[in-house]
Design a protein around this motif. Sequence first.
Motif, PDB file in Angstrom:
ATOM      1  N   SER A   1       0.813  -1.217   0.000  1.00 44.34           N
ATOM      2  CA  SER A   1       0.000   0.000   0.000  1.00 44.34           C
ATOM      3  C   SER A   1       0.845   1.265   0.000  1.00 44.34           C
ATOM      4  CB  SER A   1      -0.936   0.019   1.212  1.00 44.34           C
ATOM      5  OG  SER A   1      -0.201   0.253   2.413  1.00 44.34           O
ATOM      6  N   GLU A   2       2.147   1.136   0.252  1.00 38.83           N
ATOM      7  CA  GLU A   2       2.995   2.322   0.384  1.00 38.83           C
ATOM      8  C   GLU A   2       3.442   2.877  -0.954  1.00 38.83           C
ATOM      9  OE1 GLU A   2       6.211   1.316   2.956  1.00 38.83           O
ATOM     10  OE2 GLU A   2       5.025   1.628   4.782  1.00 38.83           O
ATOM     11  N   ASP A   3       3.563   2.016  -1.965  1.00 31.45           N
ATOM     12  CA  ASP A   3       4.045   2.464  -3.259  1.00 31.45           C
ATOM     13  C   ASP A   3       3.559   1.483  -4.320  1.00 31.45           C
ATOM     14  OD1 ASP A   3       5.308   3.961  -5.169  1.00 31.45           O
ATOM     15  OD2 ASP A   3       7.338   3.641  -4.404  1.00 31.45           O
ATOM     16  N   TYR A   4       3.724   1.874  -5.581  1.00 36.08           N
ATOM     17  CA  TYR A   4       3.402   0.966  -6.677  1.00 36.08           C
ATOM     18  C   TYR A   4       4.420  -0.170  -6.734  1.00 36.08           C
ATOM     19  CZ  TYR A   4       0.077   4.279  -8.765  1.00 36.08           C
ATOM     20  OH  TYR A   4      -0.991   5.094  -9.013  1.00 36.08           O
ATOM     21  N   HIS A   5       3.910  -1.379  -7.022  1.00 33.97           N
ATOM     22  CA  HIS A   5       4.752  -2.525  -7.322  1.00 33.97           C
ATOM     23  C   HIS A   5       4.226  -3.183  -8.592  1.00 33.97           C
ATOM     24  CE1 HIS A   5       7.204  -2.648  -3.601  1.00 33.97           C
ATOM     25  NE2 HIS A   5       6.151  -2.004  -3.093  1.00 33.97           N
ATOM     26  N   THR A   6       5.091  -3.967  -9.220  1.00 35.14           N
ATOM     27  CA  THR A   6       4.788  -4.544 -10.524  1.00 35.14           C
ATOM     28  C   THR A   6       4.356  -5.997 -10.379  1.00 35.14           C
ATOM     29  OG1 THR A   6       6.435  -3.103 -11.550  1.00 35.14           O
ATOM     30  CG2 THR A   6       5.687  -4.985 -12.838  1.00 35.14           C
ATOM     31  N   TYR A   7       3.202  -6.321 -10.981  1.00 32.84           N
ATOM     32  CA  TYR A   7       2.652  -7.680 -10.950  1.00 32.84           C
ATOM     33  C   TYR A   7       2.442  -8.128 -12.386  1.00 32.84           C
ATOM     34  CZ  TYR A   7       1.909  -5.984  -6.245  1.00 32.84           C
ATOM     35  OH  TYR A   7       2.115  -5.435  -5.001  1.00 32.84           O
ATOM     36  N   GLN A   8       2.958  -9.316 -12.719  1.00 33.68           N
ATOM     37  CA  GLN A   8       2.915  -9.804 -14.094  1.00 33.68           C
ATOM     38  C   GLN A   8       2.411 -11.249 -14.125  1.00 33.68           C
ATOM     39  OE1 GLN A   8       7.168  -8.823 -14.614  1.00 33.68           O
ATOM     40  NE2 GLN A   8       6.564  -7.870 -16.535  1.00 33.68           N
ATOM     41  N   ILE A   9       1.631 -11.524 -15.155  1.00 34.88           N
ATOM     42  CA  ILE A   9       1.181 -12.891 -15.444  1.00 34.88           C
ATOM     43  C   ILE A   9       1.650 -13.245 -16.841  1.00 34.88           C
ATOM     44  CG2 ILE A   9      -0.789 -14.424 -15.794  1.00 34.88           C
ATOM     45  CD1 ILE A   9      -2.357 -12.606 -13.835  1.00 34.88           C
ATOM     46  N   LEU A  10       2.485 -14.263 -16.951  1.00 35.15           N
ATOM     47  CA  LEU A  10       2.888 -14.781 -18.247  1.00 35.15           C
ATOM     48  C   LEU A  10       2.001 -15.987 -18.562  1.00 35.15           C
ATOM     49  CD1 LEU A  10       6.435 -15.175 -19.641  1.00 35.15           C
ATOM     50  CD2 LEU A  10       4.765 -16.986 -19.984  1.00 35.15           C
ATOM     51  N   TYR A  11       1.262 -15.874 -19.666  1.00 36.19           N
ATOM     52  CA  TYR A  11       0.312 -16.920 -20.071  1.00 36.19           C
ATOM     53  C   TYR A  11       0.714 -17.403 -21.453  1.00 36.19           C
ATOM     54  CZ  TYR A  11      -4.207 -18.926 -21.585  1.00 36.19           C
ATOM     55  OH  TYR A  11      -5.194 -19.749 -22.072  1.00 36.19           O
ATOM     56  N   SER A  12       1.108 -18.652 -21.558  1.00 33.25           N
ATOM     57  CA  SER A  12       1.459 -19.232 -22.848  1.00 33.25           C
ATOM     58  C   SER A  12       0.882 -20.636 -22.917  1.00 33.25           C
ATOM     59  CB  SER A  12       2.981 -19.272 -23.028  1.00 33.25           C
ATOM     60  OG  SER A  12       3.527 -20.481 -22.523  1.00 33.25           O
ATOM     61  N   PRO A  13       0.873 -21.257 -24.102  1.00 37.47           N
ATOM     62  CA  PRO A  13       0.358 -22.631 -24.193  1.00 37.47           C
ATOM     63  C   PRO A  13       1.208 -23.648 -23.441  1.00 37.47           C
ATOM     64  CG  PRO A  13       0.432 -21.593 -26.366  1.00 37.47           C
ATOM     65  CD  PRO A  13       1.193 -20.706 -25.430  1.00 37.47           C
ATOM     66  N   TYR A  14       2.394 -23.255 -22.996  1.00 37.17           N
ATOM     67  CA  TYR A  14       3.318 -24.196 -22.382  1.00 37.17           C
ATOM     68  C   TYR A  14       3.506 -23.983 -20.888  1.00 37.17           C
ATOM     69  CZ  TYR A  14       4.381 -24.823 -27.295  1.00 37.17           C
ATOM     70  OH  TYR A  14       4.265 -25.047 -28.648  1.00 37.17           O
ATOM     71  N   ARG A  15       3.299 -22.750 -20.420  1.00 36.33           N
ATOM     72  CA  ARG A  15       3.610 -22.471 -19.024  1.00 36.33           C
ATOM     73  C   ARG A  15       2.946 -21.170 -18.605  1.00 36.33           C
ATOM     74  NH1 ARG A  15       7.712 -24.335 -15.856  1.00 36.33           N
ATOM     75  NH2 ARG A  15       8.690 -25.318 -17.663  1.00 36.33           N
ATOM     76  N   ILE A  16       2.603 -21.102 -17.325  1.00 35.72           N
ATOM     77  CA  ILE A  16       2.148 -19.868 -16.688  1.00 35.72           C
ATOM     78  C   ILE A  16       3.171 -19.498 -15.622  1.00 35.72           C
ATOM     79  CG2 ILE A  16       0.371 -18.880 -15.176  1.00 35.72           C
ATOM     80  CD1 ILE A  16      -1.573 -20.884 -16.657  1.00 35.72           C
ATOM     81  N   VAL A  17       3.532 -18.218 -15.562  1.00 35.86           N
ATOM     82  CA  VAL A  17       4.451 -17.744 -14.525  1.00 35.86           C
ATOM     83  C   VAL A  17       3.886 -16.473 -13.912  1.00 35.86           C
ATOM     84  CG1 VAL A  17       6.827 -17.151 -13.931  1.00 35.86           C
ATOM     85  CG2 VAL A  17       6.393 -18.644 -15.899  1.00 35.86           C
ATOM     86  N   PHE A  18       3.909 -16.391 -12.599  1.00 37.93           N
ATOM     87  CA  PHE A  18       3.541 -15.187 -11.863  1.00 37.93           C
ATOM     88  C   PHE A  18       4.825 -14.479 -11.417  1.00 37.93           C
ATOM     89  CE2 PHE A  18       0.075 -18.147 -11.286  1.00 37.93           C
ATOM     90  CZ  PHE A  18      -1.096 -17.383 -11.268  1.00 37.93           C
ATOM     91  N   PHE A  19       4.881 -13.159 -11.603  1.00 42.52           N
ATOM     92  CA  PHE A  19       6.025 -12.364 -11.181  1.00 42.52           C
ATOM     93  C   PHE A  19       5.561 -11.243 -10.246  1.00 42.52           C
ATOM     94  CE2 PHE A  19       7.128 -13.956 -15.380  1.00 42.52           C
ATOM     95  CZ  PHE A  19       8.468 -14.326 -15.276  1.00 42.52           C
ATOM     96  N   VAL A  20       6.372 -10.958  -9.228  1.00 41.79           N
ATOM     97  CA  VAL A  20       6.203  -9.786  -8.377  1.00 41.79           C
ATOM     98  C   VAL A  20       7.502  -8.999  -8.430  1.00 41.79           C
ATOM     99  CG1 VAL A  20       5.789  -8.923  -6.043  1.00 41.79           C
ATOM    100  CG2 VAL A  20       4.553 -10.950  -6.860  1.00 41.79           C
ATOM    101  N   ASP A  21       7.450  -7.786  -8.931  1.00 41.76           N
ATOM    102  CA  ASP A  21       8.643  -6.966  -9.104  1.00 41.76           C
ATOM    103  C   ASP A  21       9.740  -7.739  -9.828  1.00 41.76           C
ATOM    104  OD1 ASP A  21       7.526  -4.704  -7.967  1.00 41.76           O
ATOM    105  OD2 ASP A  21       8.244  -5.185  -5.946  1.00 41.76           O
ATOM    106  N   ASN A  22       9.334  -8.420 -10.911  1.00 40.20           N
ATOM    107  CA  ASN A  22      10.229  -9.175 -11.794  1.00 40.20           C
ATOM    108  C   ASN A  22      10.822 -10.428 -11.151  1.00 40.20           C
ATOM    109  OD1 ASN A  22      10.051  -7.243 -14.042  1.00 40.20           O
ATOM    110  ND2 ASN A  22      11.182  -5.892 -12.668  1.00 40.20           N
ATOM    111  N   ILE A  23      10.347 -10.802  -9.976  1.00 34.89           N
ATOM    112  CA  ILE A  23      10.764 -12.051  -9.338  1.00 34.89           C
ATOM    113  C   ILE A  23       9.702 -13.107  -9.628  1.00 34.89           C
ATOM    114  CG2 ILE A  23      11.153 -13.210  -7.124  1.00 34.89           C
ATOM    115  CD1 ILE A  23      12.169 -10.555  -6.036  1.00 34.89           C
TER     116      ILE A  23
END
Length: 284
Positions: free
Chosen positions: A149-171
């Motif tokens: 809640s203190e600042d913006y952070h980056t959340y990513q969902i990689l969706y492909s036919p082979y794999r799904i990956v969740f990232f938080v601040d590029n981790i």
Amino acid sequence: MTGCISLSMASFGLMSIIICILLFFALAPINAMVDFNQNYYPLWGQNHITFLNQSTAVQLLLDRNSGAGFRSKLQYESGLFTIRMKIPDKKTNGVITTFYLISDDQAQGVSHDEIDFEFVGTEGKLQTNLFANDMGGREEVYQLPFDPSEDYHTYQILYSPYRIVFFVDNIPVRTFKNNTNRGINFPTKPMWIEGSLWYSQSLWAGSINWNREPFIAYYQDFDISGCPYQPDNNCTSPVLYPWIRPKLDQKQLQVMRNFRQRHMVYSYCRHNRGRFPECVHQNT
């Protein structure tokens, strides 16, 4: 990134293509200046959505009357979907702040595809979940090492036919491999990208403290790197779409293992191992 791929093909050959793909996968470009209206539209609670900074950021407000949500203008078959988000700063249970992908057939009680980031309450508890033509139940919960809640952070969902990956601040914090050849369900449908702020009336998220309303979440970075769903689109080309065959290298895998060991507080496989066949296979 499209320019990177084109330049590599014209001037530098296969090695440069590979470098571009690795750079794309390791750190997607963040463009916080993209107008919300370019790729998204308000889906519900329009009077609880406020546009900020020439519509390059939006504020969602939750009170006793309503929350709010938005949706992408297109459906996507694959992609690396990014948002920068700041959740409400007033501490309470019951408030749900989300960023997720979802298929058309999401009516209550209907099997569908869905890939979720959900903040449960406002104390830094982040939940991921997967629905794969079923009713989901694949929750993992992490207590983040920062206050979202203190600042913006980056959340990513990689969706492909082979794999799904969740990232938080590029981790990378979670990966789910397509193992349908082993009888394991995997999302396959075109999906919308959505974000929302709402409250849960059920016990799983706890009771909201309405004495602290309104609750406000902020979103920015509305750029989309994905393959839109169209009948004639080929969304399986790894040259055109470098996220198609993602694979975490050993360093990324170790970073992910470290994050999960330190911050994961709940895993569906620990509690429902017999219900999900993927829980007996290494899913990295």
